[in-house]
Write a protein that holds these residues in place. Sequence first.
Motif, PDB file in Angstrom:
ATOM      1  N   ARG A 113       0.892  -1.225   0.096  1.00 43.46           N
ATOM      2  CA  ARG A 113      -0.007   0.001  -0.136  1.00 43.46           C
ATOM      3  C   ARG A 113       0.766   1.289  -0.031  1.00 43.46           C
ATOM      4  O   ARG A 113       0.712   2.249  -0.661  1.00 43.46           O
ATOM      5  N   ASP A 114       1.934   1.272   0.877  1.00 40.82           N
ATOM      6  CA  ASP A 114       2.537   2.380   0.723  1.00 40.82           C
ATOM      7  C   ASP A 114       3.427   2.755  -0.358  1.00 40.82           C
ATOM      8  O   ASP A 114       3.642   3.913  -0.743  1.00 40.82           O
ATOM      9  N   ASP A 115       3.849   1.672  -1.271  1.00 38.45           N
ATOM     10  CA  ASP A 115       4.623   1.849  -2.552  1.00 38.45           C
ATOM     11  C   ASP A 115       3.515   2.540  -3.367  1.00 38.45           C
ATOM     12  O   ASP A 115       3.967   3.228  -4.251  1.00 38.45           O
ATOM     13  N   ILE A 116       2.090   2.022  -3.532  1.00 37.47           N
ATOM     14  CA  ILE A 116       1.090   2.824  -4.156  1.00 37.47           C
ATOM     15  C   ILE A 116       1.004   4.127  -3.981  1.00 37.47           C
ATOM     16  O   ILE A 116       1.097   5.021  -4.911  1.00 37.47           O
ATOM     17  N   LEU A 117       1.186   4.436  -2.632  1.00 38.52           N
ATOM     18  CA  LEU A 117       0.899   6.028  -2.235  1.00 38.52           C
ATOM     19  C   LEU A 117       1.986   6.693  -2.729  1.00 38.52           C
ATOM     20  O   LEU A 117       2.142   7.811  -3.193  1.00 38.52           O
ATOM     21  N   GLU A 118       3.067   6.149  -2.452  1.00 36.41           N
ATOM     22  CA  GLU A 118       4.496   6.990  -2.842  1.00 36.41           C
ATOM     23  C   GLU A 118       4.431   7.280  -4.395  1.00 36.41           C
ATOM     24  O   GLU A 118       4.896   8.253  -4.643  1.00 36.41           O
ATOM     25  N   THR A 119       3.960   6.261  -5.039  1.00 38.54           N
ATOM     26  CA  THR A 119       4.078   6.471  -6.535  1.00 38.54           C
ATOM     27  C   THR A 119       3.010   7.491  -6.788  1.00 38.54           C
ATOM     28  O   THR A 119       3.293   8.304  -7.935  1.00 38.54           O
TER      29      THR A 119
ATOM     30  N   MET B 207       7.803  11.973   3.865  1.00 37.97           N
ATOM     31  CA  MET B 207       6.804  12.941   4.095  1.00 37.97           C
ATOM     32  C   MET B 207       5.423  12.023   4.470  1.00 37.97           C
ATOM     33  O   MET B 207       4.828  12.611   5.455  1.00 37.97           O
ATOM     34  N   LEU B 208       5.301  11.032   3.799  1.00 39.61           N
ATOM     35  CA  LEU B 208       3.971  10.198   4.271  1.00 39.61           C
ATOM     36  C   LEU B 208       4.311   9.350   5.798  1.00 39.61           C
ATOM     37  O   LEU B 208       3.223   9.573   6.514  1.00 39.61           O
ATOM     38  N   ASN B 209       5.593   9.275   6.275  1.00 41.19           N
ATOM     39  CA  ASN B 209       5.495   8.701   7.458  1.00 41.19           C
ATOM     40  C   ASN B 209       5.487   9.864   8.653  1.00 41.19           C
ATOM     41  O   ASN B 209       4.985   9.575   9.601  1.00 41.19           O
ATOM     42  N   GLU B 210       5.905  11.201   8.365  1.00 41.69           N
ATOM     43  CA  GLU B 210       5.441  12.028   8.845  1.00 41.69           C
ATOM     44  C   GLU B 210       4.356  12.362   9.259  1.00 41.69           C
ATOM     45  O   GLU B 210       3.603  12.541  10.438  1.00 41.69           O
TER      46      GLU B 210
END
Length: 298
Positions: A142-148, A218-221
Motif C-alpha cells: 500500500r505504501d509503495d502505491i501511495l508513494e508512486t 513525508m508520508l511517514n511524518e
Amino acid sequence: MNTYNQNKLHKRLRRLTGEAIADFNMIEEGDRIMVCLSGGKDSYTLLDILINLKISAPVNFDLIAVNLDQKQPGFPEHVLPEYLNSLGIEYKIVQENTYGIVKDKIPDGKTTCSLCSRLRRGILYRTATELGATKIALGHHRDDILETLFLNMFYGGKLKAMPPKLMNDSGEHIIIRPLAYCKEKDIAKYAEIKQFPIIPCNLCGSQPNLQRQVIKEMLNEWDKKYPGRIETMFRATQNITLSHLCDTNLFDFKEIKKGDLAVNGGDIAFDREDIKPNVGFDRSDLEDQDLILWKEVK
C-alpha cells in the motif's frame, strides 16, 4: 511481540492479501504464478503469504519463485537457494550482470534506479515466458502505491499510481501486486518475526536524497502527526470522480449544457459538511474473522 499479536498480524496480512486477490481477480484456476523474490522483506512476505493461502484457496494454482542475481559485488549467492530449498518450493535463479551494465552506463553520483528497473523488468518478462508463467507477482504494498501517486504528482504532473493488476506494454504478461492493501510497517514486523534472511540492495540502497525517499519520509511524518490520513488517502485511489477533475480526455466537459442533470453531485460535492473528518478508520484493524480468500469463484 507476543504469540497472540503475532497470530493477529499473520491473519491480517492473509486477509488483506485475500481481499486484494478477490477485488482484482488476481489469481484464477490453473494459474502458474511467478513470484519475484529480491531478498527484501516485501518479496519474502509475499511468497510466504501466497504459500500459506495456496493451502486453502478455492482455486488451484502453482507458484515458482524467481530471483535475479544481478552480480552485485559481495552478493551472498547461497542465501536464497538455501532458503527456497528449505521451503521445498520450485524456484529459478537467473544470473545476469545488470550491475556491470548499470555501473558502466550511469555516471558516479547519479541514481541507478531507472536503468536498473528497466533491465530487471525485461529479464523477468523473458523468464516468465520461458517458465510458462501466467501471472507475475511483485511485492509492492500500500505504501509503495501511495508513494508512486505522490511521485507522479510532484515530479511528473500526473495523477497516476501503481495498479494492483496491470497488463504490460506488449500485452504478454499480467503483473499482480497481492500485497496492495498491506501496510509496510506490518510487513516489516512480519519479516522480523519470521526472521527472513534479508539481502540488502547495495547497488541503490546507499544513494542519498532519492525522490522516493523524500516522499516516504513525508508520508511517514503525516502518519505520525495525523493517524488515519494514510488510510484515507489510499481509499481516495478507490473512490475517483472524473467529473470533478480536469482531464478532458476522460470526461466530456464540453458537452455539459444548461438544463442537464447534475453529474456526481454537481456543486453539492463541495459543501464542507460532505467532507467527513478523518477518524482514523483502517479496515486492517477490524477484528480478525475467518478468512474468505476469494469472495466468489465463478
